[in-house]
Design a protein around this motif. Structure first.
Motif, PDB file in Angstrom:
ATOM      1  N   TYR A  28      -0.333   2.582   8.213  1.00 47.50           N
ATOM      2  CA  TYR A  28      -1.002   3.473   7.258  1.00 47.50           C
ATOM      3  C   TYR A  28      -2.518   3.292   7.328  1.00 47.50           C
ATOM      4  CZ  TYR A  28      -2.807   5.083   2.756  1.00 47.50           C
ATOM      5  OH  TYR A  28      -3.551   5.695   1.778  1.00 47.50           O
ATOM      6  N   MET A  29      -2.981   2.031   7.371  1.00 46.65           N
ATOM      7  CA  MET A  29      -4.411   1.774   7.450  1.00 46.65           C
ATOM      8  C   MET A  29      -4.992   2.272   8.766  1.00 46.65           C
ATOM      9  SD  MET A  29      -5.503   0.617   4.639  1.00 46.65           S
ATOM     10  CE  MET A  29      -7.135   0.290   5.296  1.00 46.65           C
ATOM     11  N   ILE A  30      -4.245   2.109   9.848  1.00 44.50           N
ATOM     12  CA  ILE A  30      -4.719   2.599  11.152  1.00 44.50           C
ATOM     13  C   ILE A  30      -4.914   4.109  11.111  1.00 44.50           C
ATOM     14  CG2 ILE A  30      -4.057   2.937  13.572  1.00 44.50           C
ATOM     15  CD1 ILE A  30      -2.649   0.212  13.417  1.00 44.50           C
ATOM     16  N   GLU A  31      -3.921   4.830  10.597  1.00 46.19           N
ATOM     17  CA  GLU A  31      -4.017   6.281  10.529  1.00 46.19           C
ATOM     18  C   GLU A  31      -5.144   6.708   9.586  1.00 46.19           C
ATOM     19  OE1 GLU A  31      -2.152   8.655  12.368  1.00 46.19           O
ATOM     20  OE2 GLU A  31      -1.929   6.755  13.426  1.00 46.19           O
ATOM     21  N   LEU A  32      -5.320   5.975   8.494  1.00 48.53           N
ATOM     22  CA  LEU A  32      -6.384   6.296   7.554  1.00 48.53           C
ATOM     23  C   LEU A  32      -7.752   6.129   8.204  1.00 48.53           C
ATOM     24  CD1 LEU A  32      -6.916   7.100   4.594  1.00 48.53           C
ATOM     25  CD2 LEU A  32      -7.068   4.662   4.049  1.00 48.53           C
ATOM     26  N   LEU A  33      -7.942   5.027   8.928  1.00 50.77           N
ATOM     27  CA  LEU A  33      -9.223   4.791   9.597  1.00 50.77           C
ATOM     28  C   LEU A  33      -9.456   5.801  10.719  1.00 50.77           C
ATOM     29  CD1 LEU A  33      -9.165   0.882   9.767  1.00 50.77           C
ATOM     30  CD2 LEU A  33     -10.668   2.300   8.365  1.00 50.77           C
ATOM     31  N   ASN A  34      -8.399   6.157  11.432  1.00 52.60           N
ATOM     32  CA  ASN A  34      -8.540   7.150  12.498  1.00 52.60           C
ATOM     33  C   ASN A  34      -8.981   8.502  11.934  1.00 52.60           C
ATOM     34  OD1 ASN A  34      -7.950   5.626  14.797  1.00 52.60           O
ATOM     35  ND2 ASN A  34      -5.748   5.863  14.519  1.00 52.60           N
ATOM     36  N   GLN A  35      -8.448   8.868  10.771  1.00 53.77           N
ATOM     37  CA  GLN A  35      -8.843  10.133  10.160  1.00 53.77           C
ATOM     38  C   GLN A  35     -10.267  10.088   9.630  1.00 53.77           C
ATOM     39  OE1 GLN A  35      -6.002  11.410   7.224  1.00 53.77           O
ATOM     40  NE2 GLN A  35      -4.265  11.316   8.631  1.00 53.77           N
ATOM     41  N   PRO A  95     -20.491   2.267  12.434  1.00 58.24           N
ATOM     42  CA  PRO A  95     -19.796   1.091  11.913  1.00 58.24           C
ATOM     43  C   PRO A  95     -18.685   0.660  12.868  1.00 58.24           C
ATOM     44  CG  PRO A  95     -20.087   2.744  10.194  1.00 58.24           C
ATOM     45  CD  PRO A  95     -20.507   3.389  11.472  1.00 58.24           C
ATOM     46  N   LYS A  96     -18.385  -0.615  12.888  1.00 58.62           N
ATOM     47  CA  LYS A  96     -17.416  -1.153  13.851  1.00 58.62           C
ATOM     48  C   LYS A  96     -15.989  -0.937  13.367  1.00 58.62           C
ATOM     49  CE  LYS A  96     -20.723  -4.591  15.510  1.00 58.62           C
ATOM     50  NZ  LYS A  96     -21.002  -6.027  15.748  1.00 58.62           N
ATOM     51  N   VAL A  97     -15.688   0.328  13.120  1.00 57.15           N
ATOM     52  CA  VAL A  97     -14.359   0.668  12.625  1.00 57.15           C
ATOM     53  C   VAL A  97     -13.289   0.346  13.669  1.00 57.15           C
ATOM     54  CG1 VAL A  97     -12.900   2.525  11.751  1.00 57.15           C
ATOM     55  CG2 VAL A  97     -15.317   2.449  11.149  1.00 57.15           C
ATOM     56  N   GLN A  98     -13.606   0.580  14.940  1.00 57.26           N
ATOM     57  CA  GLN A  98     -12.623   0.358  15.991  1.00 57.26           C
ATOM     58  C   GLN A  98     -12.181  -1.094  16.051  1.00 57.26           C
ATOM     59  OE1 GLN A  98     -11.173   2.862  17.736  1.00 57.26           O
ATOM     60  NE2 GLN A  98      -9.781   1.234  18.376  1.00 57.26           N
ATOM     61  N   GLU A  99     -13.084  -2.018  15.709  1.00 56.53           N
ATOM     62  CA  GLU A  99     -12.703  -3.426  15.706  1.00 56.53           C
ATOM     63  C   GLU A  99     -11.654  -3.688  14.628  1.00 56.53           C
ATOM     64  OE1 GLU A  99     -16.031  -6.012  15.454  1.00 56.53           O
ATOM     65  OE2 GLU A  99     -17.026  -5.182  17.231  1.00 56.53           O
ATOM     66  N   TYR A 100     -11.810  -3.064  13.469  1.00 58.48           N
ATOM     67  CA  TYR A 100     -10.799  -3.210  12.422  1.00 58.48           C
ATOM     68  C   TYR A 100      -9.466  -2.611  12.874  1.00 58.48           C
ATOM     69  CZ  TYR A 100     -15.146  -3.710   9.740  1.00 58.48           C
ATOM     70  OH  TYR A 100     -16.382  -4.086   9.309  1.00 58.48           O
ATOM     71  N   ILE A 101      -9.545  -1.461  13.526  1.00 55.89           N
ATOM     72  CA  ILE A 101      -8.322  -0.809  14.010  1.00 55.89           C
ATOM     73  C   ILE A 101      -7.621  -1.696  15.032  1.00 55.89           C
ATOM     74  CG2 ILE A 101      -7.434   1.164  15.314  1.00 55.89           C
ATOM     75  CD1 ILE A 101      -9.553   2.892  14.024  1.00 55.89           C
ATOM     76  N   ASN A 102      -8.386  -2.320  15.918  1.00 53.64           N
ATOM     77  CA  ASN A 102      -7.787  -3.174  16.951  1.00 53.64           C
ATOM     78  C   ASN A 102      -7.036  -4.358  16.350  1.00 53.64           C
ATOM     79  OD1 ASN A 102      -8.821  -1.503  18.931  1.00 53.64           O
ATOM     80  ND2 ASN A 102     -10.621  -2.773  19.321  1.00 53.64           N
ATOM     81  N   LEU A 118       0.831  -1.201   0.000  1.00 53.55           N
ATOM     82  CA  LEU A 118       0.000   0.000   0.000  1.00 53.55           C
ATOM     83  C   LEU A 118       0.866   1.251   0.000  1.00 53.55           C
ATOM     84  CD1 LEU A 118      -2.729  -0.981   2.628  1.00 53.55           C
ATOM     85  CD2 LEU A 118      -3.016  -0.838   0.157  1.00 53.55           C
ATOM     86  N   VAL A 119       1.986   1.190   0.729  1.00 50.98           N
ATOM     87  CA  VAL A 119       2.851   2.357   0.893  1.00 50.98           C
ATOM     88  C   VAL A 119       4.250   2.012   0.407  1.00 50.98           C
ATOM     89  CG1 VAL A 119       3.772   4.035   2.528  1.00 50.98           C
ATOM     90  CG2 VAL A 119       1.504   3.054   2.909  1.00 50.98           C
ATOM     91  N   ARG A 120       4.837   2.889  -0.372  1.00 52.81           N
ATOM     92  CA  ARG A 120       6.195   2.675  -0.841  1.00 52.81           C
ATOM     93  C   ARG A 120       7.161   2.802   0.336  1.00 52.81           C
ATOM     94  NH1 ARG A 120      10.034   6.099  -3.266  1.00 52.81           N
ATOM     95  NH2 ARG A 120       8.575   7.834  -3.045  1.00 52.81           N
ATOM     96  N   PRO A 121       8.022   1.827   0.556  1.00 50.25           N
ATOM     97  CA  PRO A 121       8.900   1.840   1.738  1.00 50.25           C
ATOM     98  C   PRO A 121      10.101   2.759   1.582  1.00 50.25           C
ATOM     99  CG  PRO A 121       9.298  -0.140   0.466  1.00 50.25           C
ATOM    100  CD  PRO A 121       8.145   0.566  -0.212  1.00 50.25           C
ATOM    101  N   SER A 122       9.847   4.027   1.280  1.00 48.67           N
ATOM    102  CA  SER A 122      10.927   5.011   1.207  1.00 48.67           C
ATOM    103  C   SER A 122      11.264   5.476   2.620  1.00 48.67           C
ATOM    104  CB  SER A 122      10.499   6.201   0.344  1.00 48.67           C
ATOM    105  OG  SER A 122       9.385   6.860   0.927  1.00 48.67           O
ATOM    106  N   ILE A 123      12.413   6.101   2.746  1.00 46.41           N
ATOM    107  CA  ILE A 123      12.825   6.575   4.071  1.00 46.41           C
ATOM    108  C   ILE A 123      11.849   7.610   4.613  1.00 46.41           C
ATOM    109  CG2 ILE A 123      14.606   7.880   5.306  1.00 46.41           C
ATOM    110  CD1 ILE A 123      15.323   4.999   4.853  1.00 46.41           C
ATOM    111  N   ILE A 124      11.366   8.488   3.753  1.00 44.21           N
ATOM    112  CA  ILE A 124      10.434   9.513   4.232  1.00 44.21           C
ATOM    113  C   ILE A 124       9.147   8.876   4.748  1.00 44.21           C
ATOM    114  CG2 ILE A 124       9.407   9.901   1.944  1.00 44.21           C
ATOM    115  CD1 ILE A 124       9.169  12.859   2.705  1.00 44.21           C
ATOM    116  N   ASN A 125       8.682   7.806   4.095  1.00 42.79           N
ATOM    117  CA  ASN A 125       7.474   7.117   4.569  1.00 42.79           C
ATOM    118  C   ASN A 125       7.748   6.330   5.842  1.00 42.79           C
ATOM    119  OD1 ASN A 125       5.753   8.057   2.549  1.00 42.79           O
ATOM    120  ND2 ASN A 125       6.278   6.382   1.158  1.00 42.79           N
ATOM    121  N   LEU A 126       8.921   5.726   5.934  1.00 44.69           N
ATOM    122  CA  LEU A 126       9.279   4.995   7.151  1.00 44.69           C
ATOM    123  C   LEU A 126       9.366   5.947   8.338  1.00 44.69           C
ATOM    124  CD1 LEU A 126      12.021   2.597   5.721  1.00 44.69           C
ATOM    125  CD2 LEU A 126       9.758   1.937   6.538  1.00 44.69           C
ATOM    126  N   ARG A 127       9.914   7.125   8.122  1.00 43.73           N
ATOM    127  CA  ARG A 127      10.022   8.101   9.204  1.00 43.73           C
ATOM    128  C   ARG A 127       8.650   8.645   9.589  1.00 43.73           C
ATOM    129  NH1 ARG A 127      15.431  11.204   6.865  1.00 43.73           N
ATOM    130  NH2 ARG A 127      16.916   9.591   7.493  1.00 43.73           N
TER     131      ARG A 127
END
Length: 419
Positions: free
Chosen positions: A221-228, A293-300, A49-58
């Motif tokens: 990335y998915m956690i942050e996306l769901l949180n937003q 929706p049970k978004v928190q269950e997916y996040i967990n 989903l996310v390119r493993p560049s240094i900027i993304n890792l940081r």
């Protein structure tokens, strides 16, 4: 054209019974392709989903979840150490430089960069017989730092760094205005010999630096996306209004498009106005309920995978008694992954510090190499006459993992900690 002319009605469709042999299996597009017996390419079916560049890792390492786990892990790993050795004069000499080096901050920085970026680069600068480590800017995928090998490709013969520099700052820069001291549009190459650079790289895969954070990049990335998405989900679920034009009593209500837009605009901001006035014949109702929706269950589920990927029991950050009991087992055992990982990190830090920092300074001072090193989690000397309360204060909670306050038993292992 009235507003109702904008809607189309579907043609009538007659559903006929079918024979069993005419039934077809229906699945989600793309998923059914994975259910056959043929080989598939993992990357084609489940690409990153996310390119493993240094900027993304940081960026991943800066999120609350990953940052909290790594800070807790590293701080507990380096919290207790002593500078020791078999030459008291050499030990005292190194301790004179400890404050200038800020050893604990150095250990922390090197550890975090290894977990997140997978590698770190320092130039060893010697001025007035004193070693100083200058961290080199590291831009990851493009590196901006190159390791240069000989023709056989086995021995490093030097390093090159590509840097941006200021224009005309060698003379009179203190008298210049801030906005006139601009960076040059050009870059220059700085060359280093192997002896000038130290590269702490603790984790490798196929000979290349390995970022521990890389394994959880997509999950975070998915956690942050769901949180937003959560605020939007709450708003949409509980704040959607629908206007119905006409009813059984008023069938021929004509509204212009502009009038309808006015109603919709007012309804969109009804929570700010507090009330909405609509013409007779237009009914408004609130759609949605408080069941989200049970978004928190997916996040967990994703959070649990992040804990596993970062070799940390979730119980370390949990306040429930059952999880704390689990932490006692996981953190009190000399065979649990987190404890072994802490010992691995401490060993790497000790070997790098002794070779690249202490030995370099010892040679400058005329002392023998390998006579000074770091001793992590030294055995705590217990004075005679301590009462039970004092003894209890020497022990730490299981969640504290390895640090200077742990009492070891006779064979060198951590003593058991009572829950």
């Amino acid at each position: 054209m009235s507003i109702f002319d904008r809607f189309r009605t579907l043609k009538k469709v007659t559903l006929n019974n079918t024979e069993p042999n005419t039934e077809q299996e229906i699945g989600v597009q793309g998923v059914d392709d994975n259910t056959d017996c043929h080989s598939v390419d993992w990357h084609d079916k489940l690409p990153d989903l996310v390119r493993p560049s240094i900027i993304n890792l940081r960026k991943c390492g800066a999120t609350p979840l990953v940052s909290g786990i790594l800070h807790d892990f590293v701080m507990k790993s380096i919290s207790g150490y002593e500078i020791v050795g078999d030459d008291p004069e050499a030990v005292a000499y190194i301790k004179e430089h400890e404050e200038r080096w800020d050893i604990k901050s150095l250990l922390f920085e090197v550890s975090m960069n290894n977990f997140i970026s997978g590698v770190d680069f320092y130039e060893k600068v010697i001025i007035d017989n004193e070693l100083t480590l200058r961290q080199l800017a590291f831009d990851g995928e493009n590196y901006r730092i190159k390791e240069l090998y000989d023709d056989s490709g086995t021995e490093i013969i030097g390093y090159q760094q590509w840097v941006k520099y200021n224009q005309q700052t060698n003379k009179g820069w203190t008298g210049k205005h801030f906005f006139t001291s601009n960076y040059s549009e050009e870059y220059k190459t700085v060359n280093f010999s192997p002896e000038q650079i130290t590269v702490p790289c603790f984790f490798r895969d196929q000979g290349k630096p390995k970022s521990i954070v890389r394994g959880v990049l997509d999950h975070v990335y998915m956690i942050e996306l769901l949180n937003q998405m959560l605020p939007q989900i709450v708003y949409k679920q509980t704040n959607t209004m629908v206007a119905t034009v006409g009813n059984k009593d008023v069938r021929n209500l004509n509204l212009s498009i502009d009038e309808m837009k006015t109603i919709l605009d007012n309804m969109t901001n009804y929570h700010e106005a507090g009330a909405v006035a609509v013409p007779y014949g237009v009914s408004v109702e609130l759609v949605g309920d408080t069941v989200l929706p049970k978004v928190q269950e997916y996040i967990n589920v994703l959070v649990n995978q992040v804990y596993v990927g970062l070799i940390t029991p979730e119980a370390v950050f949990s306040s429930s008694s059952s999880n704390r009991s689990t932490a006692v087992v996981q953190l009190d055992s000399n065979k649990s992954g987190r404890v072994l990982m802490q010992e691995f990190l401490q060993n790497k830090l000790n070997r790098w510090t002794k070779k690249e920092v202490f030995n370099t300074q010892l040679e400058i001072g005329g002392y023998s190499k390998d006579t000074v090193w770091l001793d992590f989690n030294p055995i705590q000397e217990v004075e005679d006459g301590l009462d039970d309360e004092d003894m209890n204060n020497l022990n730490v909670s299981p969640g504290d993992g390895l640090n200077i306050n742990n009492i070891r038993n006779g064979d060198g292992r951590l003593a058991e900690v009572n829950p």
